[in-house]
Design an enzyme around this catalytic site. Structure first.
Site, PDB file in Angstrom:
ATOM      1  NE  ARG A  18      -1.857  -0.864   4.064  1.00 34.50           N
ATOM      2  CZ  ARG A  18      -2.267  -1.091   5.316  1.00 34.50           C
ATOM      3  NH1 ARG A  18      -2.145  -0.157   6.235  1.00 34.50           N
ATOM      4  NH2 ARG A  18      -2.805  -2.239   5.646  1.00 34.50           N
ATOM      5  CD  GLU A  66      11.416  -0.636  16.135  1.00 28.59           C
ATOM      6  OE1 GLU A  66      12.340  -0.925  15.365  1.00 28.59           O
ATOM      7  OE2 GLU A  66      10.496   0.144  15.833  1.00 28.59           O
TER       8      GLU A  66
HETATM    9  N1  PXP Z   1       8.716   0.756  14.160  1.00 25.27           N
HETATM   10  C1  PXP Z   1       7.933  -0.220  13.645  1.00 25.27           C
HETATM   11  C2  PXP Z   1       8.347  -1.632  13.838  1.00 25.27           C
HETATM   12  C3  PXP Z   1       6.757   0.098  12.931  1.00 25.27           C
HETATM   13  O1  PXP Z   1       5.979  -0.885  12.437  1.00 25.27           O
HETATM   14  C4  PXP Z   1       6.439   1.470  12.736  1.00 25.27           C
HETATM   15  C5  PXP Z   1       5.220   1.823  11.938  1.00 25.27           C
HETATM   16  O2  PXP Z   1       5.360   1.394  10.630  1.00 25.27           O
HETATM   17  C6  PXP Z   1       7.294   2.430  13.259  1.00 25.27           C
HETATM   18  C7  PXP Z   1       8.415   2.051  13.990  1.00 25.27           C
HETATM   19  C8  PXP Z   1       7.044   3.896  13.069  1.00 25.27           C
HETATM   20  O3  PXP Z   1       5.855   4.276  13.682  1.00 25.27           O
HETATM   21  P1  PXP Z   1       5.276   5.747  13.463  1.00 25.27           P
HETATM   22  O4  PXP Z   1       5.008   5.897  12.002  1.00 25.27           O
HETATM   23  O5  PXP Z   1       4.054   5.765  14.289  1.00 25.27           O
HETATM   24  O6  PXP Z   1       6.341   6.703  13.932  1.00 25.27           O
END
Ligand code: PXP
Length: 239
Positions: A49, A150
């Site tokens: 997407r 993470e």
């Molecule tokens: N880390 C991971 C593993 C994620 O899936 C995401 C969202 O795609 C992010 C970080 C970043 O999140 P945000 O876009 O809310 O800052």
């Protein structure tokens, strides 16, 4: 030094809205690196997407340090082994979700996660597992051979944004970080992080990398508007 990884999925979302080439994802990634980020994160979703296969190919070809977020399945493993990003972070993926809603269910997917980690580590690709802050999954991540975890910071981010009590979630993140460091895992944090959340999380010793996307892209629009409006006004009023 704490590292900043910038997730550029939503630059691709914006580009895809018109089906043309603006904004250019590769040029943006290059700029982000030039401006001081340490890596670029992209999530190659099953439904493609936002980020597309060609974006991943071009980003890696441009020698940009890519952190590829991907679902834990053989198809994605094949892509990662072919493209060889510098880093891979395994994330859960549901087609109908707007964003990654929670951490991985490691216990349920142990076999495939272990296989992926082994294959990627063989190619010297750094591996990370995206998990909700809890010690059981941290131990499993270690047992399965992951290099990093993470921590999903979505919950604390929402609490902070809604001005609700967040201290107990913060404590959980602190103790998970300590435990992961004790197990010799590298600790990253990501999801929903804005300036305020980042201020609290950056005080935690042991979190070495922040992966931030939506807020950075949204805030960049706020900050960039003045310059773009001025440029257009100049163009349309020049004969
Ligand atoms: N880390 C991971 C593993 C994620 O899936 C995401 C969202 O795609 C992010 C970080 C970043 O999140 P945000 O876009 O809310 O800052």
């Amino acid at each position: 030094m704490k590292r900043l990884g910038v997730n550029i999925d939503h630059i691709a979302t914006l580009r895809n809205a018109r089906g043309e080439g603006h904004p250019n994802v590769i040029q943006s990634a290059k700029k982000i690196m030039k401006f001081g980020a340490h890596s670029i994160t992209v999530h190659l979703r099953e439904d493609r997407r936002h980020i597309k296969d060609k974006d991943l190919f071009l980003l890696i070809k441009s020698k940009i340090p890519i952190n590829l977020e991907m679902a834990a399945n053989p198809k994605m493993l094949k892509i990662a082994l072919k493209r060889k990003p510098k880093y891979v972070c395994l994330v859960p993926e549901k087609r109908e979700e707007i964003t990654t809603e929670g951490g991985l269910n490691i216990s349920k997917n142990k076999k495939i996660i272990k296989k992926i980690i082994i294959e990627l580590n063989k190619k010297k690709i750094r591996t990370s597992l995206f998990i909700n802050p809890n010690k059981k999954d941290i131990k499993l991540a270690k047992d399965l051979g992951s290099n990093c975890i993470e921590l999903h910071t979505g919950k604390i981010s929402i609490l902070i944004k809604k001005k609700k009590k967040f201290k107990s979630e913060l404590k959980k993140i602190i103790s998970c970080t300590k435990y992961a460091k004790y197990l010799n895992l590298e600790v990253h944090a990501g999801h929903g992080i804005d300036y305020r959340t980042a201020k609290f999380l950056s005080k935690i010793d042991g979190i070495e990398e922040f992966n931030i996307g939506h807020f950075i892209i949204g805030e960049s629009i706020n900050i960039g508007l003045l310059k773009v409006i001025k440029t257009f006004k100049k163009i349309i009023s020049t004969k």
